[in-house]
Design an enzyme around this catalytic site. Sequence first.
Site, mmCIF file in Angstrom:
data_model
loop_
_atom_site.group_PDB
_atom_site.id
_atom_site.type_symbol
_atom_site.label_atom_id
_atom_site.label_comp_id
_atom_site.label_asym_id
_atom_site.label_seq_id
_atom_site.Cartn_x
_atom_site.Cartn_y
_atom_site.Cartn_z
ATOM 1 C CB THR A 85 -0.926 0.031 1.233
ATOM 2 O OG1 THR A 85 -0.165 -0.313 2.382
ATOM 3 C CG2 THR A 85 -2.071 -0.942 1.084
ATOM 4 C CG ASP A 86 0.197 3.994 -2.594
ATOM 5 O OD1 ASP A 86 1.174 3.443 -3.102
ATOM 6 O OD2 ASP A 86 -0.922 4.043 -3.129
ATOM 7 C CB SER B 91 -0.004 9.550 3.602
ATOM 8 O OG SER B 91 -0.445 9.697 2.290
ATOM 9 N NE ARG B 92 5.585 3.856 2.435
ATOM 10 C CZ ARG B 92 4.927 2.750 2.653
ATOM 11 N NH1 ARG B 92 4.106 2.280 1.728
ATOM 12 N NH2 ARG B 92 5.068 2.084 3.777
ATOM 13 C CB VAL B 93 1.415 9.048 -3.110
ATOM 14 C CG1 VAL B 93 2.489 8.129 -3.585
ATOM 15 C CG2 VAL B 93 0.161 8.286 -2.760
#
Length: 587
Positions: free
Chosen positions: A416-417, A442-444
């Site tokens: 997941t991101d 939250s990576r993006v």
Amino acid sequence: MRNIVVKSSLSLTVQQRKKIEDAFYKKYGDEELFFRYLEDKNLLGGVVIEDGERIYDASVASALYDFKRKGEEYINQILSDKKSLPGNWKEELLDSLDGKAGSVEYGRVTESADGIITVEGLTECRYFELLEIDKGSYAIAMNLLTDCVKAMLISDGSNIEYGDIVKGTGKIVEVPVGDALLGRVVNPLGKPLDGNSVLHCEKRRPIESPAPGIIERSKVSRPLMTGILAIDSMVPIGRGQRELIIGDRQTGKTSIAVDAIINQRKSGVICIYVAIGQRAGTIAKIIERLKNADAMKNTVIVASTADDNAALQYIAPYTGCAIGEEFMSQGKDVLIVYDDLSKHANAYRTISLLLKRPSGREAYPGDVFYIHSRLLERSAQLADNLGGGSMTALPLIETQAGDISQYIPTNVISITDGQIYLESELFHSGVRPAVNVGLSVSRVGGSAQYPAIRKLASKLRLDLAHYRELAVFSQFGGDMDESTGKILESGRKITEILKQAEGAPMSVDKQIIYLYLINGHIDNVPIARIKEYMEGFYQYFVNSDYSDLKTLRKQGVLTDEIRKVLDADVINYDIYFFKEKKDDAER
Ligand code: ATP
Ligand code: MG
């Protein structure tokens, strides 16, 4: 020797038999053939021939069955287009069925146990093909072996007997998709569960389909607001992102997902809630909540309950995903919740063990990682030339005793991101939603955040993490220097502000105002009155109705103009707020 069984409703004449026999001698060349002729009144007319590989069905009974089935589809389709039936609809239908009495491949059941059947004789069967068993049951082909096919039953299999005929349908399992599903509750096969009228869907989609490729995607760049301040400010989610919600049981995972759905009622985002192996009562409650919040109109619920067989629970998320993909391909934005993937992994483990596939760690099969990545990869932000639709996924995972290093959690975290980590301790100490900021990322989503929120929230995460760290030490007591005291004090206030009740999503402008206040305007406010202060100021500000308020609401931009107004308003409001307090004290 090959046995050929010819069934007919009346006994055949010698000429008719010869015609059939000639045709089969021609087909099988020098093979020795043995013909058996049976009478079967149930056929009503015509013949059915089984040659050990295929069924040639030219009976009146199956033509009638086709007529009924196709007729229903045909009528539903016309009704859903809101047209009236043409006068000659029966002729049209018959024309479309004419000459359709083709042949289908068939096999026979040789074993049936625990929802898994073994079928011999199907040579052209595909992986995940839908198989139809004599008595109206269905199964999905899972293991294709050299001499047999193993399939999982997706309907009741209690009446299946040894030797029952199994027909290949040549199709991967499909479900109805389209606008008619909005506001409805369906099972993983797309059958309505809500007791309302039948579904009028013109289109169907296979539940398994490849994920969009690299070229077909574009960057996640638009925010998906959950309406939960702690999440939208510190773990922002963008449209097309996959954000995991992870935590122990009863930590508010479902509530966050449902709140996110409720917040979409005016945003135009279509929501899909997939319940996997949950108690029917829990699902009913969620539907009730969505209805009460007027969020059902843009939501589809795919429900598989705990007493559904493992096969249905296993396909539920793929069904939800196929429904979402249809909307995404139309250029719409979709939010899909998988509640939860731990139960999904368990259902798949059950099936794999029954299929006697080799098991690995914790008895999960080797491809349990793949079934989840295959599912989550189907969420995407599509490129503009493909309509620019998106599908945001919120998978849920339940942990045991807060352990995120278990097999399934680590797998899903890696695909997941980012994740929202909910902590039992926080939840029970009244910090709800119980988001652990340190472990949530939250990576993006950051690049998709509203500019004002991004700017104002940039320090928040660090401040909170710092506070939580210090709070642990301060429990030991002892002297504290002034700066530590200040950090603790403001941390406590921020924690208080971030507490949010279920079903009370915050609008974008409210979030911005709250964040603005958190940034240096709450030092004088006592913690006991902090919520009152925030809410009061927001109302005060909104009531003054500035022209730039629209920009704030629509684009999430904090213009200099608004900032000036805010700075002035804070001073005015403070006078009013603290005066009121003094008045109270004097009284
Ligand atoms: P399960 O493991 O059983 O699926 P869960 O993690 O999905 O549980 P929820 O069912 O969402 O948790 O919530 C558990 C309980 O906490 C519910 O009774 C819910 O009403 C309550 N709850 C959740 N969020 C909040 C909140 N923000 N404020 C107050 N109560 C909450
Ligand atoms: Mg739950």
